[in-house]
Structure formats: structure tokens, C-alpha cells
Design an enzyme around this catalytic site. Sequence first.
Site, mmCIF file in Angstrom:
data_model
loop_
_atom_site.group_PDB
_atom_site.id
_atom_site.type_symbol
_atom_site.label_atom_id
_atom_site.label_comp_id
_atom_site.label_asym_id
_atom_site.label_seq_id
_atom_site.Cartn_x
_atom_site.Cartn_y
_atom_site.Cartn_z
ATOM 1 N N ARG A 1 2.008 19.543 -3.364
ATOM 2 C CA ARG A 1 2.363 20.007 -4.828
ATOM 3 C C ARG A 1 1.294 19.678 -5.549
ATOM 4 N NH1 ARG A 1 4.535 16.341 -8.199
ATOM 5 N NH2 ARG A 1 5.989 17.948 -8.987
ATOM 6 N N PRO B 1 4.389 1.350 9.635
ATOM 7 C CA PRO B 1 4.943 0.441 8.784
ATOM 8 C C PRO B 1 4.140 -0.679 8.277
ATOM 9 C CG PRO B 1 6.004 0.168 10.745
ATOM 10 C CD PRO B 1 5.331 1.327 10.853
ATOM 11 N N ASP C 1 3.886 13.584 -14.298
ATOM 12 C CA ASP C 1 4.735 13.033 -13.273
ATOM 13 C C ASP C 1 4.728 11.457 -13.493
ATOM 14 O OD1 ASP C 1 5.878 15.358 -12.278
ATOM 15 O OD2 ASP C 1 4.522 15.307 -10.606
ATOM 16 N N GLU D 1 8.618 2.150 20.602
ATOM 17 C CA GLU D 1 8.308 0.795 20.085
ATOM 18 C C GLU D 1 6.890 0.431 19.235
ATOM 19 O OE1 GLU D 1 8.755 -3.189 19.001
ATOM 20 O OE2 GLU D 1 10.441 -1.765 20.013
#
Length: 244
Positions: free
Chosen positions: A154, A90, A169, A117
Site C-alpha cells: 500500500r 517470532p 496514517d 517446530e
Amino acid sequence: MIIDVLTLFPDMFAGVFNQSILKKAQEKDAVSINVINFRDYSTDKHQSVDDYPYGGGAGMVLKPEPIFNSVEAVKEKRNAQQSKVILVCPQGERFTQKKAEQLAQADHLIFICGHYEGYDERIRFLATDEISIGDFVLTGGELAAMVIIDCVVRLLPGVLGNEESHQNDSFSTGLLEHPHYTRPAEFRGMKVPDVLLSGHHEKIAEWREKESLRRTWERRPDLLDGYSLTEKQKKWLEEIKKAK
């Protein structure tokens, strides 16, 4: 491309990697995806991969030895000229379509999926890239790695039936994608725009470009901050704003 995924939960990947586009990409030999349990590279008889954090605190921290050993073993096995080692966490840079396009140029990707953690900070020295898929915290890096791999694969040549499928896209052009329609031409009183039924390719292309601009302004105006509008698009945008 070769992709190696280092994880403590290899069974999580079976359903994702053996379905749809990812399965077809492997069948076409566009990519080889391998899932490796880095517990196999632990250095003690209990095959431990985590320990209590120095200084105290909640949770367990992943030890450096198993991950260093597994990354080094994979690199040696692949003998790749350039391997990108991606630490999914994160705290990494936000994943974008542009980042996916960059990763799609690599020959070898190694994903490190954390759990518990967090990582021993020294593990970060292995990474060429630290990537986050959003401002939230998952139980582990496995789901994030699946998202990134799907997005990257992709883009590889020959994976999609039509190469134009990903070129227009959302985010690939810098704008959100235009609306799509298919048969029937009218459904419950909702009609397909006449221009799409006209067969006039130039007008259709113009409609799609304008609608792409409209959708971006309505839903993600922040994307326009860094987008260089053409004179034609500037005129359209003024019309769109006035009509709102």
C-alpha cells in the site's frame, strides 16, 4: 516491485492477494506477487521438507536444502540487483511502519514462511531480514507474511488513489492518527466537531494535529518517548494533560 513468497501452503494466499488493494496493485502493475511451494525444490523422491531435530525434542524442523534451492532459483530467475530475503519468525525484529517504509524501497522481496517446530539454523544465513509481527507464535509464517506484504504494497507509488492516504496514517508521522468523521453531521446525539464543518483549512489542520497528539498520549504514551515535540506541541500536551 516483485514479491516471491516461499511456502508449503500456497492456497492460503489466494483470498488475500486477489482482493481489495493487493488485487488492484497487481492490476496496476505496481507489484507482481508470486507464491511458490518450496516442496518442489526438495532433493529426495519423497519430497520431504522436514526432519527430526538433532539432539531430540518435540516437533519437526524444516530442512535447509529445499529452502536454499528455492531461494537460489528465485534469485536467478529474477536477476534482481538487490533482493531482500525476509525470514518470518517470532525471533526477528518487531515489524513497524518504519520497517514497512524501508522494505517499500526494494525492487525484490523474498518471503520464507516457516512451519512446524522451526527452521534449521543454517537457513538464517539466507536472510537479509528476520521479522516478527508480534510477541506471539503462529502455526506458520504465512499469516505474518500476508500482514507485512499488505503493509508494504500500500506504500508503493500509485497503489492508493490518494498518496496522502498513507502519509498521515498512524505511526507514519510518529503519532497515532487523528479522529475521522463523515456524514451525517449529527448521529444519535453525537455531533461532528464544529471546526471540521467550518471550511477553515488552517484551523482544521491544527485541530487534527492536536487531536493526533491527544490520542497518542491517551492510548500510546510510549510513542512520545522517542518523538521530538515542537514548542507548539509541548504547549498543547500540557493543556491536554491538565484537562484530563
